[in-house]
Design an enzyme around this catalytic site. Structure first.
Site, mmCIF file in Angstrom:
data_model
loop_
_atom_site.group_PDB
_atom_site.id
_atom_site.type_symbol
_atom_site.label_atom_id
_atom_site.label_comp_id
_atom_site.label_asym_id
_atom_site.label_seq_id
_atom_site.Cartn_x
_atom_site.Cartn_y
_atom_site.Cartn_z
ATOM 1 N N GLU A 25 17.723 20.747 -28.213
ATOM 2 C CA GLU A 25 17.555 19.610 -27.203
ATOM 3 C C GLU A 25 17.732 19.767 -25.966
ATOM 4 O O GLU A 25 17.361 19.272 -25.006
ATOM 5 C CB GLU A 25 18.058 18.276 -27.861
ATOM 6 C CG GLU A 25 17.677 17.781 -29.151
ATOM 7 C CD GLU A 25 18.504 16.712 -29.979
ATOM 8 O OE1 GLU A 25 19.584 16.379 -29.380
ATOM 9 O OE2 GLU A 25 18.300 16.719 -31.347
ATOM 10 N N SER B 281 0.150 7.137 7.042
ATOM 11 C CA SER B 281 -1.176 6.869 7.163
ATOM 12 C C SER B 281 -1.315 5.439 7.601
ATOM 13 O O SER B 281 -2.400 5.034 8.124
ATOM 14 C CB SER B 281 -2.037 6.779 6.042
ATOM 15 O OG SER B 281 -1.639 6.093 4.985
ATOM 16 N N PHE B 282 -0.058 4.350 7.376
ATOM 17 C CA PHE B 282 -0.042 3.173 7.812
ATOM 18 C C PHE B 282 1.011 2.564 8.651
ATOM 19 O O PHE B 282 1.090 2.233 9.958
ATOM 20 C CB PHE B 282 -0.263 2.222 6.559
ATOM 21 C CG PHE B 282 -0.171 0.784 7.017
ATOM 22 C CD1 PHE B 282 -1.500 -0.053 7.582
ATOM 23 C CD2 PHE B 282 0.672 -0.062 6.893
ATOM 24 C CE1 PHE B 282 -1.429 -1.328 7.885
ATOM 25 C CE2 PHE B 282 0.770 -1.444 7.221
ATOM 26 C CZ PHE B 282 -0.381 -1.904 7.666
ATOM 27 N N ARG C 212 -8.996 4.440 16.048
ATOM 28 C CA ARG C 212 -9.360 3.258 15.235
ATOM 29 C C ARG C 212 -8.137 2.272 15.180
ATOM 30 O O ARG C 212 -6.899 2.515 15.343
ATOM 31 C CB ARG C 212 -9.852 3.907 14.097
ATOM 32 C CG ARG C 212 -8.685 4.221 13.113
ATOM 33 C CD ARG C 212 -9.246 4.600 11.607
ATOM 34 N NE ARG C 212 -8.157 4.849 10.832
ATOM 35 C CZ ARG C 212 -7.446 4.051 9.973
ATOM 36 N NH1 ARG C 212 -8.033 2.826 10.073
ATOM 37 N NH2 ARG C 212 -6.603 4.472 9.119
ATOM 38 N N ASP D 94 2.755 -6.775 4.688
ATOM 39 C CA ASP D 94 1.731 -5.765 3.952
ATOM 40 C C ASP D 94 2.324 -5.306 2.538
ATOM 41 O O ASP D 94 3.324 -5.209 2.434
ATOM 42 C CB ASP D 94 1.553 -4.375 4.845
ATOM 43 C CG ASP D 94 0.424 -3.589 4.235
ATOM 44 O OD1 ASP D 94 -0.749 -3.794 4.281
ATOM 45 O OD2 ASP D 94 0.698 -2.549 3.554
ATOM 46 N N THR E 204 -1.671 1.286 -2.081
ATOM 47 C CA THR E 204 -1.271 2.637 -2.793
ATOM 48 C C THR E 204 -0.680 2.441 -4.240
ATOM 49 O O THR E 204 -0.775 3.327 -5.165
ATOM 50 C CB THR E 204 -0.906 3.519 -1.865
ATOM 51 O OG1 THR E 204 -0.891 4.791 -2.525
ATOM 52 C CG2 THR E 204 0.579 3.272 -1.872
#
Length: 323
Positions: free
Chosen positions: A84, A164-165, A235, A259, A263
Site C-alpha cells: 500500500e 486569457s480573461f 479585441r 464573472d 472554464t
C-alpha cells in the site's frame, strides 16, 4: 477545506493508527483503512479508489511478523502495508506519502538509501511518534499554500482563465480607462473584477448557474473598449457588470465586473472520465473531488492575482457562492 489523508496499518496496530489519527486530525480529514473498503468490491479496487480521493497517506510499518531471512530471524512489517505504501507513493507523490517504520523493523531493500521516518514508542525521543506526526503536519500546512498539477485540471484551468480573461481585462481597462456599454464609450474611474466561484457544479457545468446569477443580480453586458482608430486595436473582452444607481449618467463610473468562469465546466467533464457514474444519485466521493478542484482553482487564481501589479487590488475571488 481539510485535505484527505489515508492511514494504513496492520490489523494489530489499530491503537497506533488511532493515536496518529488523533494527533493529525486537526489538519487533515483522516480515512483509516478500516473505513476504506467497500462491500462487494475487491480490496485492490477499494485501495485504488482511495488513491484517487486522498491528498496524503501515512502507512505504518511495524514489527508484526517474525521471519527467517537468509538464516537470520528478523521482524518484518506486513506485506500489505509495504504494498500500500508503494501504491500511494506512486499516486500522491514522494512529498505526500509517508512510511512510518518502527525502529528495528526489517524493510525491503528497495527502500535502502531513502530516508524513512523511523519511530520509537519511547516518549520524548527525537523520533517519537508524536514528533514525526508534527513533521507531517508541517508538510501538510506548507502544501496548502501550493497549487497542484495532477490528473484533474483545476490548476491549468485557473492559469488559462487568468491569462486569457482576468489579466487581459485588467490590462485593457488600465490602458484605455474606458469600457463599451451599449456601444457607448464610458470612462472608468476605478474597477473591481469579482470572480464568482459556485459552491458546487451542476451536471452540465456552470451555464445554468451563470444565467440565474446574472438574472438575479440584474447584470448588464459590456466589453473592454476598442479604439477603432488604433491600428493595433486588438479585441474587446466581454463581461457582465453592475453600476450603482447613484452613478448612472455620470461621466465617470466605478465599475463592478462580475464573472463566473465558464472554464469550470471542464471540471465536471473531467470527473465523469475520472470516476464514471454507475448509478443515479449522490456520489459523495465525486462531490469531494469537485470541492477539491474548486478550492484549488480559487487558490491558484488568488496566487496569480497577487503576484501581478496589473491585477493585484483589482480582482476579488468569491468562493462557495450560491444563487
Amino acid at each position: 477545506m481539510k485535505p484527505r489523508l489515508f492511514l494504513g496499518s496492520s490489523s494489530e496496530q489499530l491503537t497506533t493508527l488511532n493515536e496518529i489519527q488523533k494527533l493529525i486530525g486537526d489538519v487533515a480529514e483522516c480515512v483509516p483503512w478500516t473505513n476504506a473498503f467497500s462491500l462487494n468490491k475487491s480490496g485492490l479496487d477499494s485501495l485504488i479508489k482511495q488513491t484517487r480521493l486522498s491528498d496524503f497517506a501515512i502507512l505504518i510499518a511495524t514489527k508484526d511478523d517474525l521471519t527467517n531471512h537468509r538464516g537470520e530471524e528478523v521482524m518484518k512489517p506486513r506485506d500489505n502495508v509495504i504494498f500500500e505504501f508503494g501504491l500511494f507513493f506512486g499516486a500522491t507523490g514522494s512529498e505526500k506519502c509517508f512510511l512510518f517504520a518502527e525502529e528495528g523493523a526489517d524493510l525491503p531493500s528497495d527502500l535502502d538509501g531513502i530516508t524513512v521516518a523511523k519511530f520509537t514508542r519511547i516518549s520524548g525521543q527525537y523520533n517519537s511518534l508524536d514528533k514525526l506526526v508534527e513533521t507531517v503536519k508541517s508538510k501538510i500546512s506548507q502544501s496548502s499554500q501550493l497549487s497542484e498539477l495532477g490528473l484533474l485540471p483545476s490548476t491549468a484551468l485557473a492559469i488559462g482563465y487568468y491569462n486569457s480573461f482576468v489579466k487581459k481585462v485588467c490590462e485593457e481597462v488600465h490602458r484605455t480607462q474606458y469600457v463599451s456599454i451599449d456601444s457607448k464609450k464610458v470612462k472608468v474611474r476605478d474597477f473591481l473584477i469579482n470572480v464568482i466561484i459556485p459552491e458546487s457544479l451542476d451536471d452540465n457545468g456552470v451555464a445554468d448557474f451563470t444565467m440565474l446569477y446574472n438574472r438575479k443580480h440584474q447584470l448588464q453586458k459590456a466589453s473592454t473598449y476598442i479604439d477603432v482608430e488604433m491600428s493595433s486595436q486588438g479585441r474587446g473582452y466581454a463581461f457582465h457588470f453592475k453600476v450603482e444607481p447613484t452613478q448612472e449618467g455620470h461621466e465617470e463610473i466605478s465599475l463592478q465586473i462580475l464573472d463566473v468562469p465558464g472554464t469550470l465546466s471542464t471540471i465536471v467533464e473531467s470527473l465523469k472520465l475520472y470516476i464514471p457514474a454507475k448509478e443515479v444519485g449522490t456520489d459523495f466521493d465525486v462531490e469531494r473531488l469537485e470541492k477539491r478542484e474548486l478550492f484549488n482553482f480559487a487558490k491558484t487564481l488568488k496566487y496569480l492575482v497577487g503576484k501581478n501589479s496589473i491585477t493585484k487590488g483589482n480582482v476579488k475571488i468569491h468562493t462557495d457562492v450560491t444563487i
